[in-house]
Design a protein around this motif. Structure first.
Motif, short mmCIF file in Angstrom:
data_model
loop_
_atom_site.label_atom_id
_atom_site.label_comp_id
_atom_site.label_asym_id
_atom_site.label_seq_id
_atom_site.Cartn_x
_atom_site.Cartn_y
_atom_site.Cartn_z
N GLU A 389 -14.89 8.39 79.68
CA GLU A 389 -15.87 9.15 80.46
C GLU A 389 -15.39 9.25 81.91
O GLU A 389 -14.96 8.26 82.49
N PHE A 390 -15.47 10.46 82.49
CA PHE A 390 -15.09 10.65 83.88
C PHE A 390 -15.83 11.88 84.40
O PHE A 390 -15.49 13.02 84.06
N HIS A 391 -16.86 11.65 85.21
CA HIS A 391 -17.60 12.76 85.79
C HIS A 391 -18.41 12.24 86.98
O HIS A 391 -18.47 11.03 87.24
N TYR A 392 -19.05 13.17 87.69
CA TYR A 392 -19.82 12.83 88.88
C TYR A 392 -21.28 13.26 88.77
O TYR A 392 -21.99 13.30 89.76
N ALA A 393 -21.73 13.57 87.58
CA ALA A 393 -23.09 14.05 87.39
C ALA A 393 -24.05 12.91 87.14
O ALA A 393 -23.69 11.87 86.59
N SER A 394 -25.31 13.11 87.54
CA SER A 394 -26.38 12.15 87.25
C SER A 394 -27.38 12.81 86.31
O SER A 394 -27.67 14.00 86.42
N ILE A 395 -27.89 12.02 85.38
CA ILE A 395 -28.92 12.51 84.47
C ILE A 395 -30.28 12.39 85.17
O ILE A 395 -30.65 11.31 85.64
N THR A 396 -31.03 13.47 85.23
CA THR A 396 -32.38 13.42 85.79
C THR A 396 -33.44 13.48 84.70
O THR A 396 -34.58 13.10 84.93
N ASP A 397 -33.05 13.96 83.51
CA ASP A 397 -33.97 13.94 82.37
C ASP A 397 -33.15 14.01 81.09
O ASP A 397 -32.18 14.78 81.01
N GLN A 398 -33.54 13.20 80.10
CA GLN A 398 -32.82 13.17 78.83
C GLN A 398 -33.85 12.92 77.72
O GLN A 398 -33.97 11.82 77.19
N PRO A 399 -34.62 13.95 77.36
CA PRO A 399 -35.75 13.75 76.46
C PRO A 399 -35.40 13.63 74.98
O PRO A 399 -36.24 13.20 74.19
N ASP A 400 -34.20 14.03 74.60
CA ASP A 400 -33.84 14.02 73.18
C ASP A 400 -33.47 12.62 72.70
O ASP A 400 -33.22 11.70 73.49
N ALA A 401 -33.35 12.48 71.38
CA ALA A 401 -33.01 11.19 70.78
C ALA A 401 -31.58 10.81 71.14
O ALA A 401 -30.70 11.67 71.26
N PRO A 402 -31.30 9.51 71.35
CA PRO A 402 -29.94 9.09 71.65
C PRO A 402 -29.01 9.30 70.45
O PRO A 402 -29.42 9.13 69.30
N LEU A 403 -27.79 9.68 70.75
CA LEU A 403 -26.79 9.92 69.70
C LEU A 403 -26.10 8.63 69.27
O LEU A 403 -25.72 8.48 68.11
N ALA A 404 -25.93 7.68 70.21
CA ALA A 404 -25.12 6.51 69.91
C ALA A 404 -25.52 5.33 70.79
O ALA A 404 -26.18 5.50 71.82
N ARG A 405 -25.11 4.16 70.36
CA ARG A 405 -25.11 2.99 71.23
C ARG A 405 -23.74 2.97 71.91
O ARG A 405 -22.72 2.81 71.24
N VAL A 406 -23.72 3.14 73.20
CA VAL A 406 -22.46 3.28 73.95
C VAL A 406 -22.24 2.06 74.82
O VAL A 406 -23.15 1.61 75.53
N THR A 407 -21.03 1.51 74.77
CA THR A 407 -20.65 0.37 75.59
C THR A 407 -19.36 0.68 76.32
O THR A 407 -18.57 1.54 75.91
#
Length: 441
Positions: A389-407
């Motif tokens: 992962e490499f980006h500069y964006a911030s999430i302000t809303d994420q209403p959908d179901a999670p796709l994965a458990r990410v570590t």
């Protein structure tokens, strides 16, 4: 018989690896040599520059995300060449703290596995004989890692050159070239690294200059003679990279171009047909496709144009109603409801997911990722993936179901879980990480 190779590395980022790599590829190609390039680590921009300079596709070799068999198969599966050149990432020994599939992700691990001697480029500005101490440390820190020598970068004058060479000779270090500070090469950059190859209209002139510059100031014969390889270790066949469909509509333009070449190659080798289309040109995905994939890129730089692409938007909604759609990073943001640019202005995106992202206050998100899927992903099912992962964006809303458990690479939970949403006859999924390979461990 294995092809001899070299690892082009450095003590740190920003030292001149890419400039040296492109100069060597260009100069040796002019000599009529077939040089196969590779990139150590999860960089998806440098391989496009390598491909233009060498005339051959360049592939990533990643010791954290890839099983040993995948690294070896990437090297042995390419067309015959006279020489292999691999460009390292960061510093030679740099990686993460916790090993992954093969190691910590360092360039040294790839070089050691393949038996490629290291050519270390050193920024010698502001020092003289002391540069030999740095070189000697890199040459001897890992005795089983072959070391070819150094290329000196940003040399100030002939006197400076002489002093550094005296130090190197005393330390037993071979100097393979000395690049003067005056006339050095600068490649255009933006916030994720170099400006993409396809967006650099003067690229061929830059490559010609790099070839002239490196050819004039490096001992090309000595560099080629230093290349070597070793008998490759036995390794199990890697887990396959399965295409998400038999016919894949792939977004491809200046806003969506971050795809790992080895992933596309694996899809094609498995029999998939890739059908490129351009969202920026307001094109629709090919209706004969059975899956649509939006790669990462720079949607934030083209947000007004994407917001106005009505043909693209309506076609994506029709497609997603019956077939799977997936987006990675920039593609994930484009699938969302809206994107706020650096000025604070919100732009409407596709609305296939509820995701809202913002660049108004930039925050870097960088690192390896492991994803244990809790919803099916086309081509993967509900297995596990390794990516970056490499980006500069911030999430302000994420209403959908999670796709994965990410570590992350240390096993710590990452809040960017990705999203998924079922449609009438398909599904829409997205992740901030770019898939590199299925996870074996």
């Amino acid at each position: 018989m294995s092809i001899p190779g070299l690892m082009i590395s450095a003590p740190a980022s920003g030292t001149g690896k890419t400039m040296l790599m492109l100069g060597l590829l260009s100069a040796l190609r002019r000599r009529g040599m077939a040089v196969q390039p590779f990139k150590s680590g999860p960089d998806y921009i440098d391989p496009a520059f390598h491909a233009t300079a060498s005339g051959r596709a360049s592939f990533n070799l990643d010791a954290w995300a890839m099983q040993p068999g995948r690294i070896i198969s990437h090297v042995t599966g390419q067309p015959d060449a006279d020489l292999i050149l691999a460009e390292g990432s960061m510093g030679l020994f740099d990686g993460v703290a916790t090993p992954g599939e093969t190691g910590i992700g360092s360039s040294a691990e790839v070089a050691q596995m393949m038996g490629w001697p290291v050519v270390l480029i050193l920024d010698v500005s502001g020092q003289a004989q002391s540069a030999a101490a740095v070189a000697r440390g890199f040459a001897t820190l890992r005795p089983d890692l072959p070391f070819a020598g150094v290329v000196l970068n940003r040399v100030a004058s002939p006197r400076h050159d002489t002093l550094i060479r005296e130090g190197m000779a005393e330390a037993g270090i071979t100097v393979l070239g000395a690049l003067p500070r005056q006339g050095n090469i600068t490649l255009p950059e933006r916030h994720l690294g170099l400006v993409q190859a396809e967006e650099t209209p003067e690229l061929q002139a830059i490559l010609d200059h790099a070839g002239d510059f490196v050819g004039a100031h490096c001992d090309l014969d000595a560099i080629v003679a230093a290349a070597a390889s070793r008998a490759l270790p036995d390794a199990d066949a890697p887990l396959p990279i399965v295409p998400p469909g038999g016919r894949i509509a792939l977004a491809r333009d200046a806003a969506f171009s971050f795809t790992y070449p080895h992933v596309l190659q694996a899809w094609r080798k498995a029999g998939a047909t890739i059908l490129p289309f351009s969202p920026l040109a307001d094109e629709a995905p090919d209706d004969s496709a059975d899956c649509c994939w939006l790669p990462g890129g720079y949607p934030e730089l083209h947000a007004p144009k994407l917001a106005a692409a009505d043909t693209f938007r309506s076609a994506m909604h029709r497609f997603a109603a019956t077939r799977p759609v997936h987006g990675e990073c920039g593609g994930y943001m484009a699938l969302g409801a809206g994107l706020v640019d650096a000025t604070g202005e919100r732009h409407r995106m596709l609305g296939l997911l509820g995701l809202e992202t913002s660049y108004h206050k930039r925050r870097m998100h960088l690192g390896y990722r492991r994803a244990d899927l809790v919803a099916p992903l086309p081509g993967v099912g509900q297995g596990a993936l390794r990516g970056h992962e490499f980006h500069y964006a911030s999430i302000t809303d994420q209403p959908d179901a999670p796709l994965a458990r990410v570590t992350d690479a240390n096993g710590a939970a990452v809040p960017e879980t990705g999203s998924w949403r079922a449609t009438r006859g398909g599904q829409v999924t997205g992740t901030f990480f770019h898939m590199i390979a299925p996870a074996a461990t």
